[in-house]
Design a protein around this motif. Structure first.
Motif, PDB file in Angstrom:
ATOM      1  N   GLN A   1       0.627   5.617   0.502  1.00 51.73           N
ATOM      2  CA  GLN A   1      -0.130   6.876   0.806  1.00 51.73           C
ATOM      3  C   GLN A   1       0.372   7.985   0.494  1.00 51.73           C
ATOM      4  O   GLN A   1       1.481   8.195   0.395  1.00 51.73           O
ATOM      5  CB  GLN A   1      -0.393   6.842   2.343  1.00 51.73           C
ATOM      6  CG  GLN A   1      -1.154   5.506   2.813  1.00 51.73           C
ATOM      7  CD  GLN A   1      -1.294   5.721   4.299  1.00 51.73           C
ATOM      8  OE1 GLN A   1      -1.755   6.621   4.941  1.00 51.73           O
ATOM      9  NE2 GLN A   1      -1.253   4.688   5.107  1.00 51.73           N
TER      10      GLN A   1
ATOM     11  N   ASN B   1      -8.454   8.911   3.558  1.00 52.52           N
ATOM     12  CA  ASN B   1      -8.192   8.800   4.951  1.00 52.52           C
ATOM     13  C   ASN B   1      -8.062  10.217   5.457  1.00 52.52           C
ATOM     14  O   ASN B   1      -7.766  11.202   4.830  1.00 52.52           O
ATOM     15  CB  ASN B   1      -6.727   8.066   5.358  1.00 52.52           C
ATOM     16  CG  ASN B   1      -6.593   6.586   4.553  1.00 52.52           C
ATOM     17  OD1 ASN B   1      -7.868   6.110   4.393  1.00 52.52           O
ATOM     18  ND2 ASN B   1      -5.538   6.177   4.085  1.00 52.52           N
TER      19      ASN B   1
ATOM     20  N   GLU C   1      -4.781   6.747   0.093  1.00 52.70           N
ATOM     21  CA  GLU C   1      -4.034   5.365   0.265  1.00 52.70           C
ATOM     22  C   GLU C   1      -4.731   4.427  -1.007  1.00 52.70           C
ATOM     23  O   GLU C   1      -5.849   4.172  -1.459  1.00 52.70           O
ATOM     24  CB  GLU C   1      -4.646   4.768   1.496  1.00 52.70           C
ATOM     25  CG  GLU C   1      -3.742   3.365   1.692  1.00 52.70           C
ATOM     26  CD  GLU C   1      -4.190   2.813   2.853  1.00 52.70           C
ATOM     27  OE1 GLU C   1      -3.754   1.576   3.327  1.00 52.70           O
ATOM     28  OE2 GLU C   1      -4.698   3.584   3.905  1.00 52.70           O
TER      29      GLU C   1
ATOM     30  N   LEU D   1      -8.558   4.270  -0.629  1.00 54.69           N
ATOM     31  CA  LEU D   1      -9.178   4.559   0.515  1.00 54.69           C
ATOM     32  C   LEU D   1      -8.804   6.307   0.821  1.00 54.69           C
ATOM     33  O   LEU D   1      -7.836   6.678   0.211  1.00 54.69           O
ATOM     34  CB  LEU D   1      -8.612   3.957   1.847  1.00 54.69           C
ATOM     35  CG  LEU D   1      -8.626   2.426   1.826  1.00 54.69           C
ATOM     36  CD1 LEU D   1      -7.475   1.893   2.998  1.00 54.69           C
ATOM     37  CD2 LEU D   1      -9.945   2.150   2.201  1.00 54.69           C
TER      38      LEU D   1
ATOM     39  N   ILE E   1      -7.340   8.097  13.686  1.00 57.91           N
ATOM     40  CA  ILE E   1      -7.012   8.018  12.262  1.00 57.91           C
ATOM     41  C   ILE E   1      -8.325   7.159  11.588  1.00 57.91           C
ATOM     42  O   ILE E   1      -8.900   6.307  12.206  1.00 57.91           O
ATOM     43  CB  ILE E   1      -6.010   6.658  11.982  1.00 57.91           C
ATOM     44  CG1 ILE E   1      -4.838   7.287  12.523  1.00 57.91           C
ATOM     45  CG2 ILE E   1      -5.825   6.468  10.650  1.00 57.91           C
ATOM     46  CD1 ILE E   1      -3.609   6.368  12.733  1.00 57.91           C
TER      47      ILE E   1
ATOM     48  N   ASN F   1      -5.495  12.316   3.399  1.00 56.95           N
ATOM     49  CA  ASN F   1      -4.424  11.480   2.649  1.00 56.95           C
ATOM     50  C   ASN F   1      -5.298  10.593   1.852  1.00 56.95           C
ATOM     51  O   ASN F   1      -6.409  10.025   2.231  1.00 56.95           O
ATOM     52  CB  ASN F   1      -3.506  10.839   3.350  1.00 56.95           C
ATOM     53  CG  ASN F   1      -3.826   9.716   4.436  1.00 56.95           C
ATOM     54  OD1 ASN F   1      -3.870   8.662   4.061  1.00 56.95           O
ATOM     55  ND2 ASN F   1      -4.162  10.463   5.604  1.00 56.95           N
TER      56      ASN F   1
ATOM     57  N   ASP G   1      -6.204  11.955   9.254  1.00 57.67           N
ATOM     58  CA  ASP G   1      -5.706  11.882  10.762  1.00 57.67           C
ATOM     59  C   ASP G   1      -6.085  12.941  11.294  1.00 57.67           C
ATOM     60  O   ASP G   1      -5.548  14.135  11.001  1.00 57.67           O
ATOM     61  CB  ASP G   1      -4.094  11.537  10.400  1.00 57.67           C
ATOM     62  CG  ASP G   1      -3.955  10.136   9.831  1.00 57.67           C
ATOM     63  OD1 ASP G   1      -4.749   9.574   9.287  1.00 57.67           O
ATOM     64  OD2 ASP G   1      -2.414   9.705  10.002  1.00 57.67           O
TER      65      ASP G   1
ATOM     66  N   LYS H   1      -4.033   0.390  -2.135  1.00 58.04           N
ATOM     67  CA  LYS H   1      -3.470  -0.944  -1.685  1.00 58.04           C
ATOM     68  C   LYS H   1      -3.721  -2.066  -2.827  1.00 58.04           C
ATOM     69  O   LYS H   1      -4.870  -2.063  -3.502  1.00 58.04           O
ATOM     70  CB  LYS H   1      -4.540  -1.378  -0.552  1.00 58.04           C
ATOM     71  CG  LYS H   1      -4.004  -2.582   0.319  1.00 58.04           C
ATOM     72  CD  LYS H   1      -4.845  -3.164   1.266  1.00 58.04           C
ATOM     73  CE  LYS H   1      -4.662  -2.054   2.418  1.00 58.04           C
ATOM     74  NZ  LYS H   1      -5.495  -2.577   3.750  1.00 58.04           N
TER      75      LYS H   1
ATOM     76  N   LYS I   1     -10.368   6.023   8.164  1.00 57.86           N
ATOM     77  CA  LYS I   1     -10.130   5.356   6.746  1.00 57.86           C
ATOM     78  C   LYS I   1     -11.607   5.125   6.134  1.00 57.86           C
ATOM     79  O   LYS I   1     -12.407   4.694   6.772  1.00 57.86           O
ATOM     80  CB  LYS I   1      -9.570   4.241   6.839  1.00 57.86           C
ATOM     81  CG  LYS I   1      -8.099   4.450   7.279  1.00 57.86           C
ATOM     82  CD  LYS I   1      -7.412   3.115   7.194  1.00 57.86           C
ATOM     83  CE  LYS I   1      -5.728   3.124   7.732  1.00 57.86           C
ATOM     84  NZ  LYS I   1      -5.041   3.886   6.564  1.00 57.86           N
ATOM     85  N   TYR I   2     -11.747   5.392   4.903  1.00 52.98           N
ATOM     86  CA  TYR I   2     -13.021   5.307   4.329  1.00 52.98           C
ATOM     87  C   TYR I   2     -12.784   4.526   2.903  1.00 52.98           C
ATOM     88  O   TYR I   2     -12.102   4.890   2.024  1.00 52.98           O
ATOM     89  CB  TYR I   2     -13.862   6.505   3.826  1.00 52.98           C
ATOM     90  CG  TYR I   2     -15.004   6.391   2.952  1.00 52.98           C
ATOM     91  CD1 TYR I   2     -16.070   5.953   3.469  1.00 52.98           C
ATOM     92  CD2 TYR I   2     -14.918   6.790   1.762  1.00 52.98           C
ATOM     93  CE1 TYR I   2     -17.153   5.707   2.863  1.00 52.98           C
ATOM     94  CE2 TYR I   2     -16.137   6.642   1.046  1.00 52.98           C
ATOM     95  CZ  TYR I   2     -17.327   6.098   1.478  1.00 52.98           C
ATOM     96  OH  TYR I   2     -18.462   5.958   0.727  1.00 52.98           O
ATOM     97  N   ASP I   3     -13.402   3.432   2.581  1.00 52.48           N
ATOM     98  CA  ASP I   3     -13.004   2.436   1.682  1.00 52.48           C
ATOM     99  C   ASP I   3     -14.301   3.059   0.257  1.00 52.48           C
ATOM    100  O   ASP I   3     -15.194   2.995   0.464  1.00 52.48           O
ATOM    101  CB  ASP I   3     -13.249   1.201   1.792  1.00 52.48           C
ATOM    102  CG  ASP I   3     -13.000  -0.002   0.670  1.00 52.48           C
ATOM    103  OD1 ASP I   3     -13.033   0.446  -0.690  1.00 52.48           O
ATOM    104  OD2 ASP I   3     -12.968  -1.119   0.639  1.00 52.48           O
TER     105      ASP I   3
ATOM    106  N   ASN J   1       0.856  -1.049   0.097  1.00 52.59           N
ATOM    107  CA  ASN J   1       0.041  -0.031  -0.035  1.00 52.59           C
ATOM    108  C   ASN J   1       0.776   1.171  -0.117  1.00 52.59           C
ATOM    109  O   ASN J   1       2.055   1.177   0.561  1.00 52.59           O
ATOM    110  CB  ASN J   1      -1.032  -0.139   1.040  1.00 52.59           C
ATOM    111  CG  ASN J   1      -0.472   0.397   2.405  1.00 52.59           C
ATOM    112  OD1 ASN J   1       0.004   1.547   2.675  1.00 52.59           O
ATOM    113  ND2 ASN J   1      -0.050  -0.902   3.212  1.00 52.59           N
TER     114      ASN J   1
END
Length: 365
Positions: A280, A323, A303, A321, A339, A301, A325, A305, A341-343, A278
């Motif tokens: 980012q 993301n 990401e 994703l 943190i 950010n 933070d 994968k 994260k959204y798929d 992955n």
């Protein structure tokens, strides 16, 4: 009474320690997570199923903790590799906080333009300003002492003690504000002392801002050993690159990360050999800060994968994703990173709550 006993300002041997404190105080939480000060204790994924407790430190920090006399400008300058090589060890637990295994690893910062070698802040201009500032304080303290002796001041001991206490109370400051000195001592300082102090502090802070903009590249390795697993059943290699970006109103930090993760495990009637990579890219933003100290940071950010083998049911090889933070500084050395994260493709949302505590550099002697 000895004038040398009460330290006027930071001694030549302690310059590195004090400068490190100044820079560590102004570091972003994002920077601290990548490259700890002298040490960091972290609690990862406190609300998830794979909780972890980790501690990391540099080889140089271990050396100094064992013998603080090693923390001199000469030793600091020569310890380039040990200052930039971090080791980490941690324990993994389940939801009931039962031990599930442990992780160990290391990071080597192969490019660290932010590294505070003594020469970074002590070029000719900064050195001259510091020397002048320190010399003036020493001379003024001597004049103050001999004045009290000549006038046979009955409170000589108490007044000198009060001056030493004022200096000690400001030991975490590179430049002591003139208002923090006893009023009767201030009259022995030269008329331009305030200007000298302001110029020195301004120069140091400008240098610190320059340091924040410099690039940092770190590579690392982690190995996780679970119960009943072999030595290299789960391991990962990672790379992190940070680079400061400055705007007229704020300072941003470009954050690029890449990681290869390999895991061999036994599932229900099957052997799973999972390999994934992955990457980012994000931008860390200081939303709130007090003077040079960062208080709240936000890092959006993206990401990507790629899973090469070991796909789970209904899982896809490529995942994207979005993301974010959010880091909040609760205390001087305590950060709470959240943190998110959204798929994007599968509309799945994940959240991870962490806590990190950073240890100060060795105390001035």
């Amino acid at each position: 009474m000895s004038l040398c006993k009460g330290q006027v300002i930071h001694s030549e041997e302690n310059r590195s320690a004090q400068i490190l404190k100044e820079v560590n105080k102004s570091k972003t939480g994002n920077w601290k997570d990548v490259f700890a000060d002298f040490g960091q204790l972290a609690f990862k994924d406190l609300t998830g199923e794979k909780k972890a407790f980790q501690i990391k430190t540099s080889l140089y920090a271990l050396k100094v903790r064992a013998d603080s006399s090693q923390f001199t400008d000469v030793n600091y300058e020569q310890a380039n590799f040990t200052r930039n090589f971090q080791i980490e060890i941690g324990a993994n637990v389940d939801n009931d906080y039962k031990f599930k295994g442990f992780t160990y690893g290391a990071d080597w910062t192969i490019i660290n333009k932010r590294d505070l070698s003594v020469n970074t802040l002590y070029g000719s201009n900064e050195q001259n300003l510091y020397t002048t500032y320190s010399r003036v304080l020493i001379e003024s303290k001597a004049k103050y002492y001999f004045h009290l002796v000549d006038t046979k001041d009955s409170e000589l001991e108490a007044k000198m003690k009060k001056l030493d206490e004022a200096i000690a109370m400001n030991s975490d400051k590179y430049v002591i504000p003139i208002d923090n000195f006893p009023k009767d001592f201030v009259t022995f300082l030269p008329d331009n002392f305030s200007e000298t102090s302001i110029e020195l502090e301004k120069t140091i802070l400008e240098k610190i801002e320059e340091i924040k903009l410099q690039p940092l590249l770190s590579v690392g390795f982690r190995n996780t050993i679970q119960e009943k697993s072999k030595l290299f059943d789960e391991y990962k290699f990672n790379l992190v690159y940070l680079h400061g970006l400055k705007s007229p109103k704020n300072m941003f930090e470009l954050d690029v990360r890449s990681e290869f993760n390999a895991k061999d495990s036994i599932g229900v009637n099957q052997y799973i050999k999972r390999r994934e990579w992955n990457s980012q890219i994000g931008l860390n933003i200081q939303l709130l800060k007090q003077k040079e100290v960062s208080l709240v940071e936000f890092k959006p950010n993206f990401e990507f994968k790629r899973i090469f083998s070991g796909l789970m049911d209904e899982e896809k090889n490529n995942q994207f994703l979005a993301n974010a933070d959010l880091r909040v500084r609760i205390l001087k050395n305590l950060w709470i990173p959240l943190i998110l994260k959204y798929d994007i493709k599968n509309n799945n949302f994940f959240g991870f709550l962490n806590v990190s505590f950073n240890f100060d550099a060795v105390k001035n002697q």
